[in-house]
Design a protein around this motif. Structure first.
Motif, PDB file in Angstrom:
ATOM      1  N   GLU A  23       0.698   2.025  13.101  1.00 13.22           N
ATOM      2  CA  GLU A  23       1.960   2.726  13.401  1.00 13.22           C
ATOM      3  C   GLU A  23       3.054   2.321  12.411  1.00 13.22           C
ATOM      4  O   GLU A  23       3.846   3.159  11.972  1.00 13.22           O
ATOM      5  CB  GLU A  23       2.403   2.468  14.843  1.00 13.22           C
ATOM      6  N   GLN A  24       3.110   1.032  12.050  1.00 14.08           N
ATOM      7  CA  GLN A  24       4.089   0.575  11.061  1.00 14.08           C
ATOM      8  C   GLN A  24       3.832   1.210   9.695  1.00 14.08           C
ATOM      9  O   GLN A  24       4.768   1.594   8.999  1.00 14.08           O
ATOM     10  CB  GLN A  24       4.068  -0.950  10.956  1.00 14.08           C
ATOM     11  N   PHE A  25       2.566   1.326   9.316  1.00 13.18           N
ATOM     12  CA  PHE A  25       2.196   1.951   8.054  1.00 13.18           C
ATOM     13  C   PHE A  25       2.618   3.421   8.036  1.00 13.18           C
ATOM     14  O   PHE A  25       3.218   3.899   7.069  1.00 13.18           O
ATOM     15  CB  PHE A  25       0.689   1.810   7.826  1.00 13.18           C
ATOM     16  N   VAL A  26       2.346   4.140   9.113  1.00 13.37           N
ATOM     17  CA  VAL A  26       2.738   5.548   9.202  1.00 13.37           C
ATOM     18  C   VAL A  26       4.254   5.686   9.111  1.00 13.37           C
ATOM     19  O   VAL A  26       4.776   6.550   8.392  1.00 13.37           O
ATOM     20  CB  VAL A  26       2.188   6.192  10.496  1.00 13.37           C
ATOM     21  N   THR A  27       4.983   4.821   9.780  1.00 11.04           N
ATOM     22  CA  THR A  27       6.449   4.838   9.720  1.00 11.04           C
ATOM     23  C   THR A  27       6.919   4.589   8.296  1.00 11.04           C
ATOM     24  O   THR A  27       7.812   5.286   7.792  1.00 11.04           O
ATOM     25  CB  THR A  27       7.049   3.785  10.675  1.00 11.04           C
ATOM     26  N   CYS A  28       6.344   3.611   7.640  1.00 18.90           N
ATOM     27  CA  CYS A  28       6.702   3.278   6.256  1.00 18.90           C
ATOM     28  C   CYS A  28       6.439   4.475   5.331  1.00 18.90           C
ATOM     29  O   CYS A  28       7.260   4.793   4.472  1.00 18.90           O
ATOM     30  CB  CYS A  28       5.911   2.054   5.822  1.00 18.90           C
TER      31      CYS A  28
ATOM     32  N   CYS B 253       0.826  -1.212   0.000  1.00 26.34           N
ATOM     33  CA  CYS B 253       0.000   0.000   0.000  1.00 26.34           C
ATOM     34  C   CYS B 253       0.863   1.266   0.000  1.00 26.34           C
ATOM     35  O   CYS B 253       0.540   2.235  -0.694  1.00 26.34           O
ATOM     36  CB  CYS B 253      -0.952   0.001   1.187  1.00 26.34           C
ATOM     37  N   THR B 254       1.939   1.255   0.741  1.00 29.39           N
ATOM     38  CA  THR B 254       2.843   2.413   0.750  1.00 29.39           C
ATOM     39  C   THR B 254       3.360   2.681  -0.648  1.00 29.39           C
ATOM     40  O   THR B 254       3.337   3.822  -1.129  1.00 29.39           O
ATOM     41  CB  THR B 254       4.018   2.185   1.719  1.00 29.39           C
ATOM     42  N   ARG B 255       3.814   1.648  -1.306  1.00 31.36           N
ATOM     43  CA  ARG B 255       4.355   1.786  -2.671  1.00 31.36           C
ATOM     44  C   ARG B 255       3.287   2.293  -3.639  1.00 31.36           C
ATOM     45  O   ARG B 255       3.512   3.230  -4.396  1.00 31.36           O
ATOM     46  CB  ARG B 255       4.932   0.440  -3.118  1.00 31.36           C
TER      47      ARG B 255
ATOM     48  N   PRO C 139     -13.608  15.553  -7.307  1.00 29.33           N
ATOM     49  CA  PRO C 139     -13.002  14.681  -6.296  1.00 29.33           C
ATOM     50  C   PRO C 139     -12.309  13.465  -6.917  1.00 29.33           C
ATOM     51  O   PRO C 139     -12.737  12.968  -7.950  1.00 29.33           O
ATOM     52  CB  PRO C 139     -14.189  14.221  -5.453  1.00 29.33           C
ATOM     53  N   VAL C 140     -11.238  13.072  -6.281  1.00 28.47           N
ATOM     54  CA  VAL C 140     -10.522  11.856  -6.655  1.00 28.47           C
ATOM     55  C   VAL C 140     -10.521  10.958  -5.431  1.00 28.47           C
ATOM     56  O   VAL C 140     -10.015  11.347  -4.376  1.00 28.47           O
ATOM     57  CB  VAL C 140      -9.071  12.155  -7.095  1.00 28.47           C
ATOM     58  N   THR C 141     -11.128   9.781  -5.556  1.00 27.48           N
ATOM     59  CA  THR C 141     -11.180   8.796  -4.475  1.00 27.48           C
ATOM     60  C   THR C 141     -10.784   7.445  -5.046  1.00 27.48           C
ATOM     61  O   THR C 141     -11.351   7.009  -6.051  1.00 27.48           O
ATOM     62  CB  THR C 141     -12.596   8.715  -3.864  1.00 27.48           C
ATOM     63  N   ILE C 142      -9.812   6.797  -4.407  1.00 23.55           N
ATOM     64  CA  ILE C 142      -9.313   5.505  -4.873  1.00 23.55           C
ATOM     65  C   ILE C 142      -9.281   4.551  -3.684  1.00 23.55           C
ATOM     66  O   ILE C 142      -8.873   4.936  -2.580  1.00 23.55           O
ATOM     67  CB  ILE C 142      -7.903   5.642  -5.488  1.00 23.55           C
ATOM     68  N   ILE C 143      -9.705   3.311  -3.915  1.00 23.43           N
ATOM     69  CA  ILE C 143      -9.703   2.301  -2.865  1.00 23.43           C
ATOM     70  C   ILE C 143      -8.619   1.269  -3.158  1.00 23.43           C
ATOM     71  O   ILE C 143      -8.571   0.703  -4.254  1.00 23.43           O
ATOM     72  CB  ILE C 143     -11.079   1.611  -2.758  1.00 23.43           C
ATOM     73  N   TYR C 144      -7.762   1.058  -2.165  1.00 27.30           N
ATOM     74  CA  TYR C 144      -6.741   0.010  -2.239  1.00 27.30           C
ATOM     75  C   TYR C 144      -7.163  -1.110  -1.298  1.00 27.30           C
ATOM     76  O   TYR C 144      -7.484  -0.851  -0.139  1.00 27.30           O
ATOM     77  CB  TYR C 144      -5.365   0.534  -1.837  1.00 27.30           C
ATOM     78  N   ASP C 145      -7.172  -2.342  -1.784  1.00 28.94           N
ATOM     79  CA  ASP C 145      -7.511  -3.489  -0.962  1.00 28.94           C
ATOM     80  C   ASP C 145      -6.508  -4.577  -1.306  1.00 28.94           C
ATOM     81  O   ASP C 145      -6.440  -5.043  -2.443  1.00 28.94           O
ATOM     82  CB  ASP C 145      -8.935  -3.952  -1.280  1.00 28.94           C
ATOM     83  N   THR C 146      -5.703  -4.960  -0.318  1.00 31.19           N
ATOM     84  CA  THR C 146      -4.638  -5.927  -0.599  1.00 31.19           C
ATOM     85  C   THR C 146      -5.170  -7.309  -0.942  1.00 31.19           C
ATOM     86  O   THR C 146      -4.414  -8.151  -1.432  1.00 31.19           O
ATOM     87  CB  THR C 146      -3.641  -6.015   0.580  1.00 31.19           C
ATOM     88  N   ASN C 147      -6.456  -7.555  -0.729  1.00 24.57           N
ATOM     89  CA  ASN C 147      -7.045  -8.810  -1.169  1.00 24.57           C
ATOM     90  C   ASN C 147      -7.403  -8.772  -2.656  1.00 24.57           C
ATOM     91  O   ASN C 147      -7.822  -9.783  -3.209  1.00 24.57           O
ATOM     92  CB  ASN C 147      -8.283  -9.153  -0.340  1.00 24.57           C
TER      93      ASN C 147
END
Length: 148
Positions: free
Chosen positions: A107-112, A45-47, A138-146
């Motif tokens: 917290e790990q996500f924020v750090t990343c 998600c960070t990438r 508006p620009v809205t995008i959904i990321y879902d790792t599944n």
């Protein structure tokens, strides 16, 4: 892991009538976790988010990422992204990750995100927050790792 990204002109998050996070141009991320999420989902998600070409260039085309426009991120935890609304009228949140694990993952996500050099403001995990924002687009995008 689910993230709802909204491109914004400005945004802020308030807890107990105190602004605790504020950005100008950038993105608001509503972030939720489920069982099985971990470092791979956070890195993915960070990438995807930091490289997303969702800001307009000189020609008016969405062709620039957040770093190119000097934008910032406001990341807000939101377990309700895993609401199950299939039955009845009251959503079930059993698919949301247990709070202690979700907090660590948040917290790990924020750090990343911060390791990319992009300024990151946050909400307060588990708090009753008010998020004010001015959508851009508006620009809205959904990321879902599944659904990679």
């Amino acid at each position: 892991m689910r993230v709802v990204l909204q491109r914004v002109k400005r945004a802020q998050v308030t807890v107990n009538k105190t602004v605790i996070g504020k950005i100008g141009t950038g993105v608001v991320l509503l972030v939720g976790f489920t069982d099985g999420d971990g470092p791979a989902e956070i890195e993915y998600c960070t990438r995807k988010i930091t490289r997303a070409r969702i800001f307009t260039d000189a020609d008016g085309k969405m062709n620039q990422n957040i770093q190119a426009v000097g934008g910032a991120i406001l990341a807000v935890s939101q377990f309700t992204l895993y609401a199950n609304t299939r039955r009845g009228n009251r959503p079930s949140f059993t698919a949301a990750e247990e709070a202690e694990k979700a907090h660590r993952h948040y917290e790990q996500f924020v750090t990343c995100l911060r390791e990319t050099g992009i300024p990151v403001a946050t909400g307060q995990f588990g708090a009753d927050m008010q998020v004010d924002l001015v959508n851009d687009g508006p620009v809205t995008i959904i990321y879902d790792t599944n659904n990679k």
